[in-house]
Design an enzyme around this catalytic site. Structure first.
Site, mmCIF file in Angstrom:
data_model
loop_
_atom_site.group_PDB
_atom_site.id
_atom_site.type_symbol
_atom_site.label_atom_id
_atom_site.label_comp_id
_atom_site.label_asym_id
_atom_site.label_seq_id
_atom_site.Cartn_x
_atom_site.Cartn_y
_atom_site.Cartn_z
ATOM 1 N N CYS A 110 26.459 13.352 12.513
ATOM 2 C CA CYS A 110 26.345 13.840 10.898
ATOM 3 C C CYS A 110 25.236 13.574 10.254
ATOM 4 O O CYS A 110 24.594 14.689 9.641
ATOM 5 C CB CYS A 110 27.537 13.067 10.256
ATOM 6 S SG CYS A 110 27.130 11.035 10.079
ATOM 7 N N HIS A 164 29.217 19.489 7.656
ATOM 8 C CA HIS A 164 29.015 18.321 8.291
ATOM 9 C C HIS A 164 29.497 18.312 9.809
ATOM 10 O O HIS A 164 30.264 19.398 10.173
ATOM 11 C CB HIS A 164 29.970 17.179 7.857
ATOM 12 C CG HIS A 164 31.346 17.419 7.509
ATOM 13 N ND1 HIS A 164 32.142 16.359 7.704
ATOM 14 C CD2 HIS A 164 32.124 18.488 7.651
ATOM 15 C CE1 HIS A 164 33.370 16.775 7.752
ATOM 16 N NE2 HIS A 164 33.413 17.977 7.750
ATOM 17 N N HIS A 223 29.528 8.033 6.789
ATOM 18 C CA HIS A 223 29.523 9.455 7.082
ATOM 19 C C HIS A 223 28.608 10.249 6.226
ATOM 20 O O HIS A 223 28.371 9.656 4.876
ATOM 21 C CB HIS A 223 30.881 10.070 7.147
ATOM 22 C CG HIS A 223 30.844 11.631 7.612
ATOM 23 N ND1 HIS A 223 30.503 12.003 8.672
ATOM 24 C CD2 HIS A 223 31.453 12.742 6.818
ATOM 25 C CE1 HIS A 223 30.490 13.135 8.695
ATOM 26 N NE2 HIS A 223 31.187 13.861 7.661
#
Length: 275
Positions: free
Chosen positions: A176, A234, A222
């Protein structure tokens, strides 16, 4: 002591051990600082975006003078997912190397070449050829805010369906923060490598209602890039690849676990949020 990454992709580990956690990848042509020689095989390095880890010494060209010269000369970056560097300006030529998106080379001026091919120099000094539209000059002048926002989103989208790889940062596999940091790096901005806002880097926290295309969404462990219209791109461990999801609960790609756990929004174009 400075060094040049001399392999296509070099693993950066949490410890001087190939079985330890992969925390990052450094790509061909990147210049790093060697902080410590651990033993005959391992060195501890720091990247230009101030990330530290351990890699195998044999994967680097450790030479202060050559590294400084390369850093000054290597102003071109590969933008194709994979780019073969060939011995001659024709597709049948012998392959010298294969580089991935984000690798650095130097374009050699050669007026005899047509627009299809670019003559490039590698860190070793070896000269080869690649498609001219697979390599571009690194961005040194800031474009307009609107153009930057569009460019950084399109760059992130160019990694769509790339497999998720913990610590990855290439079209072979990306995580990510690797996705977001590479999208910004390929547009001339170095941001922090992990999923958090860190002082000293250009991303500053903003209010959620100020979010625009290209800004970053932070969740526990994240990070994602906002695309506008409630959508974000993402690299998700849960989704196993780079994908698009929505913050809108009525959208078919809505993810409640993320939409309800946003911890911060960050932007390149805002002053730091005052609490």
């Amino acid at each position: 002591m400075k060094a040049i990454v001399n392999n296509k992709i070099v693993n950066l580990h949490a410890k001087p051990d190939t079985t330890s956690e992969l925390i990052d990848e450094v790509l061909y042509g990147m210049v790093v600082d060697v902080l410590e020689f651990c033993d005959e095989s391992w060195v501890r390095i720091q990247t230009t975006y101030r990330y530290e880890g351990y890699c195998l010494k044999e994967k680097l060209l450790i030479d202060e003078e050559k590294s400084l010269k390369w850093q000054e000369e290597a102003k071109n970056v590969i933008i194709q997912n994979f780019s073969d560097i060939l011995a001659g300006p024709k597709i049948q030529s012998t392959k010298i190397a294969t580089l991935v998106k984000g690798s650095f080379v130097t374009i050699v001026e050669d007026s005899e070449l047509d627009q299809e091919w670019a003559k490039v120099k590698l860190a070793s000094g070896e000269v080869g050829y690649t498609r001219s539209y697979w390599v571009r000059q690194t961005i040194s002048e800031r474009v307009s805010e609107e153009e930057f926002r569009e460019n950084v989103v399109q760059t992130a989208l160019s990694y769509l369906t790339t497999p998720y790889r913990w610590g990855g940062k290439s079209p072979l596999g990306i995580d990510c923060s690797g996705l977001c940091s590479m999208a910004y790096m390929l547009n001339g901005v170095l941001i922090y490598r992990d999923a958090k806002i860190v002082e000293g880097f250009p991303i500053k926290q903003i209010e959620f209602d100020q979010i625009q295309k290209g800004d970053l969404l932070y969740f526990p462990g994240h990070i994602a890039m906002y695309m506008g219209d409630g959508l974000y791109v993402h690299s998700s461990l849960g989704g196993n690849e780079v994908s698009i999801n929505s913050l809108n609960e009525n959208h078919p790609h809505y993810r409640k676990d993320l939409a309800t756990s946003i911890t911060a929004v960050g932007s390149l174009f805002a002053k730091e949020l005052v609490h």
